[in-house]
Design an enzyme around this catalytic site. Structure first.
Site, PDB file in Angstrom:
ATOM      1  N   TRP A 124       0.827  -1.133  -0.026  1.00  0.00           N
ATOM      2  CA  TRP A 124       0.050   0.041   0.000  1.00  0.00           C
ATOM      3  C   TRP A 124       0.855   1.096   0.187  1.00  0.00           C
ATOM      4  O   TRP A 124       0.575   2.137  -0.633  1.00  0.00           O
ATOM      5  CB  TRP A 124      -1.120  -0.058   1.160  1.00  0.00           C
ATOM      6  CG  TRP A 124      -1.949  -1.224   0.943  1.00  0.00           C
ATOM      7  CD1 TRP A 124      -2.163  -2.421   1.734  1.00  0.00           C
ATOM      8  CD2 TRP A 124      -3.063  -1.461  -0.044  1.00  0.00           C
ATOM      9  NE1 TRP A 124      -3.166  -3.026   1.323  1.00  0.00           N
ATOM     10  CE2 TRP A 124      -3.658  -2.459   0.023  1.00  0.00           C
ATOM     11  CE3 TRP A 124      -3.402  -0.219  -1.247  1.00  0.00           C
ATOM     12  CZ2 TRP A 124      -4.674  -2.960  -0.804  1.00  0.00           C
ATOM     13  CZ3 TRP A 124      -4.294  -0.974  -2.066  1.00  0.00           C
ATOM     14  CH2 TRP A 124      -4.883  -2.325  -1.887  1.00  0.00           C
ATOM     15  N   ASP A 154      -2.230   6.851   5.936  1.00  0.00           N
ATOM     16  CA  ASP A 154      -3.113   6.090   5.502  1.00  0.00           C
ATOM     17  C   ASP A 154      -3.324   4.939   6.535  1.00  0.00           C
ATOM     18  O   ASP A 154      -2.692   4.315   6.724  1.00  0.00           O
ATOM     19  CB  ASP A 154      -2.816   5.259   4.119  1.00  0.00           C
ATOM     20  CG  ASP A 154      -3.429   4.217   3.567  1.00  0.00           C
ATOM     21  OD1 ASP A 154      -4.650   3.994   4.180  1.00  0.00           O
ATOM     22  OD2 ASP A 154      -3.352   3.661   2.556  1.00  0.00           O
ATOM     23  N   LYS A 164     -12.674  -1.484   5.663  1.00  0.00           N
ATOM     24  CA  LYS A 164     -12.017  -2.338   6.626  1.00  0.00           C
ATOM     25  C   LYS A 164     -12.595  -2.302   7.883  1.00  0.00           C
ATOM     26  O   LYS A 164     -12.380  -3.413   8.639  1.00  0.00           O
ATOM     27  CB  LYS A 164     -10.635  -2.012   6.390  1.00  0.00           C
ATOM     28  CG  LYS A 164     -10.004  -1.954   4.900  1.00  0.00           C
ATOM     29  CD  LYS A 164      -9.092  -3.024   4.523  1.00  0.00           C
ATOM     30  CE  LYS A 164      -8.933  -3.078   3.077  1.00  0.00           C
ATOM     31  NZ  LYS A 164      -8.140  -1.911   2.293  1.00  0.00           N
TER      32      LYS A 164
HETATM   33  C1  LIG Z   1      -7.414  -1.640   1.059  1.00  0.00           C
HETATM   34  C2  LIG Z   1      -6.399  -0.488   1.380  1.00  0.00           C
HETATM   35  C3  LIG Z   1      -6.298   0.657   0.557  1.00  0.00           C
HETATM   36  C4  LIG Z   1      -7.038   0.724  -0.871  1.00  0.00           C
HETATM   37  O1  LIG Z   1      -8.372   1.078  -0.488  1.00  0.00           O
HETATM   38  P1  LIG Z   1      -9.421   1.467  -1.589  1.00  0.00           P
HETATM   39  O2  LIG Z   1     -10.667   1.628  -0.784  1.00  0.00           O
HETATM   40  O3  LIG Z   1      -9.581  -0.228  -2.156  1.00  0.00           O
HETATM   41  O4  LIG Z   1      -8.872   2.049  -2.830  1.00  0.00           O
HETATM   42  C5  LIG Z   1      -5.378   1.452   0.846  1.00  0.00           C
HETATM   43  N1  LIG Z   1      -4.404   1.400   1.781  1.00  0.00           N
HETATM   44  C6  LIG Z   1      -4.661   0.346   2.935  1.00  0.00           C
HETATM   45  C7  LIG Z   1      -3.718   0.395   3.997  1.00  0.00           C
HETATM   46  C8  LIG Z   1      -5.519  -0.649   2.504  1.00  0.00           C
HETATM   47  O5  LIG Z   1      -5.685  -1.532   3.460  1.00  0.00           O
END
Ligand SMILES: *Cc1c(COP(=O)(O)O)cnc(C)c1O
Length: 356
Positions: A100, A168, A192
Site C-alpha cells: 500500500w 493512510d 476495512k
Molecule cells: C485496502 C487498502 C487501500 C485501498 O483501498 P481502496 O478503498 O480499495 O482504494 C489502501 N491502503 C490500505 C492500507 C488498505 O488496506
C-alpha cells in the site's frame, strides 16, 4: 454460523446489518428507502452531520481538523494528497513499508519529488522502519499505519518528525487511541474497519491547504469539500449511512479506548496460540506485528491445504493469505468478536494436535 476474517470488505456489527437493511425498506419511518431520498434533504443531512460529529468525538479532534466523506477509496487519496499538498519542485517524505505504501509512492511521483525516509524492503516488508530521517524541508511525511497485506503496523508514531504527517489508516482506523490531532491528514477507505465500500473518510487540518501552486480540479480540491460539507456532488449516501451506524455502534461499545482493549486481547491470544504451534511460522518481527491482520504460514504446503479445507468446513471465511504472501491472514477488525477468535483458536489447536 460464519466467522468472517476477511481483510476487506470485512465484518461489520450484526446490528449495523440489521439497521441498514431496515433503512433500505423504510428509512426512519419516512416511508422511503434510504436509496431513493435526496441527499440535500434534512433526512440525509442529519446522517452526514451525525457521522461527522461522531468521528470528531471518537477521535477527539480539534477545530482545525475537518472531517470529510469522499468517493474513490483510499486509492484516490494516493493521488489527491500530493495534488493538494506537494509542489512540483518540492519533496515529500514517504515510508516504504509494503504494497500500500508502494502505491502511494507511485502516485506522489506524478506530482513532485519523493524521498524514501524509511524502508523495510530489505526485510521483504516483515518489519517497520524505526528511525526515520525526515528532511525539515519536506512538504509532509506519509506513513501507512497498518500494512494490510504484509501484516505489519506502526506501534510508535513519528509525531516529532518536524513536518506535517499524512497517514493512510485504511486498515486500522478507529482501532486504537492515537493523538489524532498530531496528524495533518488521515485517510481511510471505510470497508476495512468502519463501514461498507464506497466511501472514504478524510480528516484534514485545514491550515495545510491552499499552499500548492497548481490548479486543482474542483472535485479533487479538499477545500471545496470542506466548504460544501462533503456535499459538493452527490455523496455515497448509503455508504455514509452504514459508516454512521458503525460509528454509533463504536460509541456504544465505549469508544476507541474500549475497542482497543478488546483488539489487544484478540491479537494477544491469537499470536500466543500461533507461537505455541511448532509448525507455524510468523514472518513478521514481533514488535512490528499488526493487531488487525495476523499473517502466518505453515512448514508444509500439504498442512496448509488441509487447514484451509478445515476452515472452509467450519465457516471460517476469508483466511487465505494475500496471493503475494501466501499462507494465511486472519483479520481482527473492530467488529470481529472474541468468540470468533476463540472458534479459530479451537480449530487451530485441534489441527495442531492431529498434525503436530
Ligand atoms: C485496502 C487498502 C487501500 C485501498 O483501498 P481502496 O478503498 O480499495 O482504494 C489502501 N491502503 C490500505 C492500507 C488498505 O488496506
Amino acid at each position: 454460523m460464519m466467522h468472517n476474517f476477511n481483510a476487506g470488505p470485512s465484518v461489520l456489527p450484526k446490528e449495523v446489518f440489521q439497521q441498514a437493511s431496515e433503512a433500505i425498506l423504510n428509512f426512519n419511518n419516512s416511508g422511503l428507502s434510504i436509496l431513493e431520498i435526496g441527499h440535500r434533504t434534512p433526512l440525509f443531512e442529519d446522517v452526514m452531520n451525525e457521522a461527522r460529529s461522531l468521528v470528531k468525538e471518537l477521535m477527539q479532534l480539534d477545530d482545525d481538523h475537518e472531517v470529510l466523506f469522499l468517493h474513490g477509496g483510499a486509492t484516490t487519496q494516493f493521488m489527491q494528497v500530493p495534488m493538494n499538498l506537494l509542489n512540483e519542485q518540492d519533496v515529500a517524505a514517504y515510508t516504504e513499508t509494503g504494497t500500500w505504501a508502494g502505491k502511494a509512492i507511485k502516485e506522489a511521483k506524478l506530482f513532485g519529488h519523493v524521498e524514501i525516509v524509511g524502508s523495510s524492503k530489505d526485510t521483504n516488508y516483515t518489519t517497520m522502519p524505526h528511525d526515520l530521517a525526515v528532511p525539515g524541508t519536506a512538504a509532509y511525511l506519509h506513513i501507512t499505519t497498518n500494512e494490510t497485506i504484509a501484516g505489519t503496523q506502526w506501534h510508535h508514531m513519528p509525531y516529532d518528525c518536524g513536518v506535517p504527517i499524512v497517514a493512510d489508516m485504511s486498515s486500522d482506523i478507529l482501532s486504537r487511541v492515537l493523538d489524532f490531532n498530531k496528524f495533518d491528514l488521515i485517510y481511510a477507505g471505510a470497508q476495512k474497519n468502519m463501514g461498507a465500500a464506497g466511501v472514504n473518510l478524510v480528516i484534514v487540518n485545514k491550515n495545510i491547504l491552499g499552499k500548492v501552486n497548481r490548479s486543482i480540479p474542483t472535485i479533487l480540491d479538499y477545500r471545496n469539500h470542506i466548504k460544501e460539507g462533503s456535499m459538493l456532488n452527490t455523496p455515497p449516501v448509503f455508504a455514509v449511512y452504514v459508516a454512521m451506524l458503525t460509528l454509533r455502534w463504536l460509541k456504544a461499545q465505549g469508544g476507541v479506548a474500549a475497542i482497543e482493549a478488546i483488539n489487544n486481547k484478540k491479537a494477544e491470544v491469537l499470536y500466543n496460540a500461533l507461537e505455541a504451534i511448532p509448525f507455524i511460522k510468523l514472518p513478521i518481527a514481533k514488535e512490528d506485528r499488526s493487531k488487525m491482520n495476523v499473517v502466518f504460514t505453515m512448514d508444509d504446503p500439504q498442512k496448509e491445504a488441509i487447514f484451509m479445507q478445515l476452515c472452509k468446513e467450519n465457516g471460517m471465511y476469508g483466511v487465505k493469505g494475500h496471493r503475494s504472501v501466501g499462507g494465511f491472514r486472519i483479520s481482527l477488525y473492530n467488529a470481529l468478536t472474541m468468540s470468533s477468535v476463540e472458534a479459530m483458536l479451537s480449530l487451530l489447536n485441534e489441527f495442531a494436535q492431529k498434525n503436530g
